[in-house]
Write a protein that holds these residues in place. Structure first.
Motif, short mmCIF file in Angstrom:
data_model
loop_
_atom_site.label_atom_id
_atom_site.label_comp_id
_atom_site.label_asym_id
_atom_site.label_seq_id
_atom_site.Cartn_x
_atom_site.Cartn_y
_atom_site.Cartn_z
N THR A 1 -4.06 6.48 140.84
CA THR A 1 -3.57 7.68 140.19
C THR A 1 -2.07 7.82 140.39
O THR A 1 -1.46 7.18 141.25
N SER A 2 -1.50 8.74 139.59
CA SER A 2 -0.08 9.02 139.70
C SER A 2 0.12 10.13 140.70
O SER A 2 -0.53 11.16 140.63
N THR A 3 1.00 9.97 141.68
CA THR A 3 1.28 10.99 142.67
C THR A 3 2.76 11.28 142.68
O THR A 3 3.57 10.55 142.12
N ASP A 4 3.11 12.37 143.41
CA ASP A 4 4.50 12.79 143.40
C ASP A 4 5.32 12.15 144.49
O ASP A 4 6.55 12.18 144.44
N SER A 5 4.65 11.64 145.53
CA SER A 5 5.42 11.18 146.67
C SER A 5 5.37 9.67 146.80
O SER A 5 4.46 9.01 146.33
N ALA A 6 6.35 9.16 147.52
CA ALA A 6 6.37 7.77 147.96
C ALA A 6 6.49 6.76 146.85
O ALA A 6 6.14 5.61 147.02
N SER B 1 11.75 2.38 144.76
CA SER B 1 12.66 1.75 143.82
C SER B 1 13.35 0.58 144.48
O SER B 1 13.68 0.63 145.66
N ALA B 2 13.57 -0.49 143.73
CA ALA B 2 14.28 -1.66 144.27
C ALA B 2 15.66 -1.77 143.66
O ALA B 2 16.25 -2.83 143.63
N ASP B 3 16.19 -0.67 143.13
CA ASP B 3 17.47 -0.73 142.44
C ASP B 3 18.65 -0.75 143.40
O ASP B 3 19.77 -1.03 143.00
N THR B 4 18.43 -0.41 144.69
CA THR B 4 19.54 -0.39 145.62
C THR B 4 19.23 -1.28 146.81
O THR B 4 18.07 -1.46 147.19
N ALA B 5 20.25 -1.81 147.43
CA ALA B 5 20.06 -2.70 148.58
C ALA B 5 19.59 -1.92 149.80
O ALA B 5 19.09 -2.48 150.75
N THR B 6 19.80 -0.60 149.81
CA THR B 6 19.41 0.21 150.95
C THR B 6 17.96 0.63 150.90
O THR B 6 17.48 1.34 151.77
N ALA B 7 17.23 0.19 149.87
CA ALA B 7 15.79 0.46 149.75
C ALA B 7 15.49 1.94 149.85
O ALA B 7 14.75 2.41 150.69
N ASN C 1 9.05 11.28 143.12
CA ASN C 1 8.81 11.52 141.70
C ASN C 1 8.88 13.01 141.43
O ASN C 1 7.88 13.71 141.43
N THR C 2 10.08 13.51 141.25
CA THR C 2 10.27 14.95 141.10
C THR C 2 9.77 15.49 139.80
O THR C 2 9.72 16.71 139.60
N ALA C 3 9.37 14.61 138.87
CA ALA C 3 8.87 15.11 137.59
C ALA C 3 7.40 15.43 137.64
O ALA C 3 6.85 15.91 136.67
N GLY C 4 6.73 15.16 138.75
CA GLY C 4 5.27 15.33 138.81
C GLY C 4 4.87 16.75 139.09
O GLY C 4 5.65 17.65 139.32
N SER C 5 3.54 16.94 139.09
CA SER C 5 3.00 18.29 139.30
C SER C 5 2.41 18.45 140.68
O SER C 5 1.96 19.53 141.03
N GLY C 6 2.36 17.36 141.48
CA GLY C 6 1.84 17.47 142.82
C GLY C 6 0.34 17.42 142.91
O GLY C 6 -0.24 17.72 143.94
N MET C 7 -0.35 17.05 141.86
CA MET C 7 -1.80 17.02 141.87
C MET C 7 -2.29 15.72 142.44
O MET C 7 -1.77 14.66 142.15
N ASP D 1 22.55 5.89 134.79
CA ASP D 1 21.29 5.38 135.32
C ASP D 1 21.03 5.81 136.76
O ASP D 1 19.89 5.91 137.19
N ALA D 2 22.09 6.09 137.50
CA ALA D 2 21.94 6.50 138.90
C ALA D 2 21.14 7.79 139.02
O ALA D 2 20.44 8.01 140.01
N VAL D 3 21.22 8.64 138.00
CA VAL D 3 20.50 9.91 138.02
C VAL D 3 19.01 9.67 137.80
O VAL D 3 18.16 10.44 138.27
N LEU D 4 18.65 8.61 137.11
CA LEU D 4 17.27 8.37 136.69
C LEU D 4 16.51 7.41 137.60
O LEU D 4 15.27 7.39 137.58
N LYS D 5 17.22 6.62 138.39
CA LYS D 5 16.61 5.49 139.06
C LYS D 5 15.54 5.87 140.09
O LYS D 5 14.68 5.05 140.44
N ASP D 6 15.55 7.09 140.59
CA ASP D 6 14.58 7.48 141.61
C ASP D 6 13.36 8.19 141.06
O ASP D 6 12.49 8.62 141.82
N LYS D 7 13.29 8.34 139.75
CA LYS D 7 12.14 9.02 139.14
C LYS D 7 11.21 8.00 138.50
O LYS D 7 11.38 7.63 137.34
N TRP D 8 10.23 7.54 139.26
CA TRP D 8 9.26 6.57 138.77
C TRP D 8 7.94 7.26 138.46
O TRP D 8 7.54 8.21 139.13
#
Length: 434
Positions: free
Chosen positions: A247-252, A255-261, A266-272, A315-322
């Protein structure tokens, strides 16, 4: 050792298909799963009992080119091949089978009939593919089916017997010894009375030992009652079992877009959570998409409607919303074979991208921590690339900027954890990109 056809077929009837079937038929996932567990051995038994029937062999040899496996939910219910085949192997017992499975699984007769078509399509399609892959001719297919007669007695689920399927003489050729053991009819012969001469004095009869006839029941009856109570409790627990799906969840979400991992949220989710998902139609500018409240479609559309994508500077604004796919699953160990029922959510993603042609996305693939990391990385990359290519074939390839596999790089659950726990790390995801 004979090939168990259930092992060959069950990959086509995985959690994603169970979930979609439940939504399509308006039944519980546990009821759908239970019905399939009863229908699959019945269908295999029917084919095995007609292993030399030309109609059965023609249906199987033609299955690889009929596209049955690619459209189990949509194509089997109206397929004349499936209808003819079922009539051939079950005859006038067909309605009895449908009714018995409906009662066993707690679903409607219409749902039971639809699932019978679906299971038959998956069975015939899987055997046909196996035959084509292994160069089996009709004689080889017949032998493969005949081999099932020796193991079909072990395939019926607990609580379902051959007698309860109302199949009459249909399965005389099988070794359903378990049914005979479970149902023993008492003998109707009159008990023999043996008369002996009394040796008691004065012509009196000795007093009978009153415990001889009843002592066995003093311990046997409570034991039987205890067994019956345990069986009842077990069946009640079985009814509460549900099929676990990713299922889709809001946490955890990672992203592999940065070297700092960075571990994004997922702030767009509903938390269900998976246990509180609500099946509903998701509105896409007046078009209804079948999905879950708080699922991938719901979250992505809400983000696009809020102008979140339009207002994102880079893209930096979007990269953390999976966003995790709810129902896109690959067969175990495969990088290019989707489980049955997975294309439905991909079609939803196509519809979203076509409704918002300016939107761009990126695909990500992840695995759990088990196995060889090099293999995990390879498979995750293949899966991400497969989805990108699939979307391209649907006319939205220009909107898919990249596809990357990360293996177990961002997996959080320990490799020694249970498979159900590690399932959260095995996923395919999508995010918006610029």
């Amino acid at each position: 050792m004979s090939l168990n056809l259930i092992d060959l077929i069950k990959g086509q009837l995985g959690p994603a298909l169970v979930s979609q079937s439940a939504s399509q038929l308006g039944e519980s996932e546990s009821g759908i799963s239970k019905a399939i567990s009863g229908l699959l051995p019945a269908v295999i038994g029917g084919l095995a009992n007609n292993a030399n029937d030309p109609r059965v062999l023609d249906a199987i040899t033609g299955a690889s080119s009929s596209g049955l496996l690619g459209n189990l939910l949509g194509g089997t219910s109206s397929s004349p091949v499936i209808s003819t085949l079922l009539s051939s192997i079950f005859g006038d017992k067909l309605s009895g089978l449908v009714n018995s499975i409906a009662s066993f699984a707690g679903i409607s007769n219409n749902s039971s009939s639809s699932l019978l078509n679906l299971v038959t399509g998956a069975t015939v399609g899987s055997i046909g593919k196996y035959a084509a892959d292994h160069n089996l001719d009709k004689s080889g297919i017949s032998s493969l089916l005949s081999d099932q007669k020796g193991i079909v007695s072990t395939l019926l689920p607990a609580g379902l017997s051959l007698a309860s399927l109302n199949l009459g003489d249909w399965a005389k050729g099988y070794k359903f010894d378990n049914d005979q053991d479970a149902i023993r009819q008492p003998s109707h012969e009159e008990p023999k009375v043996e008369v002996t001469r009394s040796t008691a004095p004065n012509g009196t009869f000795p007093e009978r030992n009153k415990d001889n006839g009843g002592s066995i029941w003093k311990w046997l009856l409570p034991l039987l009652l205890l067994i019956a109570a345990a069986y009842f409790l077990w069946k009640q627990c079985e009814k509460k079992e549900t099929t676990t799906t990713m299922t889709s969840t809001d946490s955890a979400n990672t992203s592999a877009d940065t070297a700092t991992a960075v571990v994004p949220t997922n702030t767009a989710g509903s938390g269900m959570s998976a246990n509180t998902r609500v099946d509903e139609n998701i509105d896409l500018n007046g078009t209804a998409l079948h999905g879950y409240k708080g699922g991938l479609e719901d979250q992505m559309i809400a983000f696009l409607k809020s102008d979140g994508y339009k207002n994102a500077a880079d893209d930096a604004v979007l990269k953390d919303k999976w966003y995790d796919f709810d129902h896109v699953n690959f067969k175990t160990g495969s990088g290019n074979q989707l489980e049955a029922g997975s294309e439905g959510q991909l079609q939803n993603l196509v519809a979203i991208l076509k409704a918002y042609p300016d939107a761009k996305i990126k695909i990500g693939g992840y695995t759990d921590k088990t196995g060889n990391e090099a293999v995990n990385l390879k498979i995750s990359k293949e899966r991400a690339a497969f989805i990108k290519d699939w979307l391209g074939k649907q006319g939205v390839g220009a909107q898919v900027l990249d596809a990357e596999g990360y293996g177990s790089q961002f997996a959080k659950v320990d490799a020694k954890a249970s498979d159900a726990e590690r399932a959260t790390d095995r996923k395919m995801s999508v995010r918006f990109a610029k």
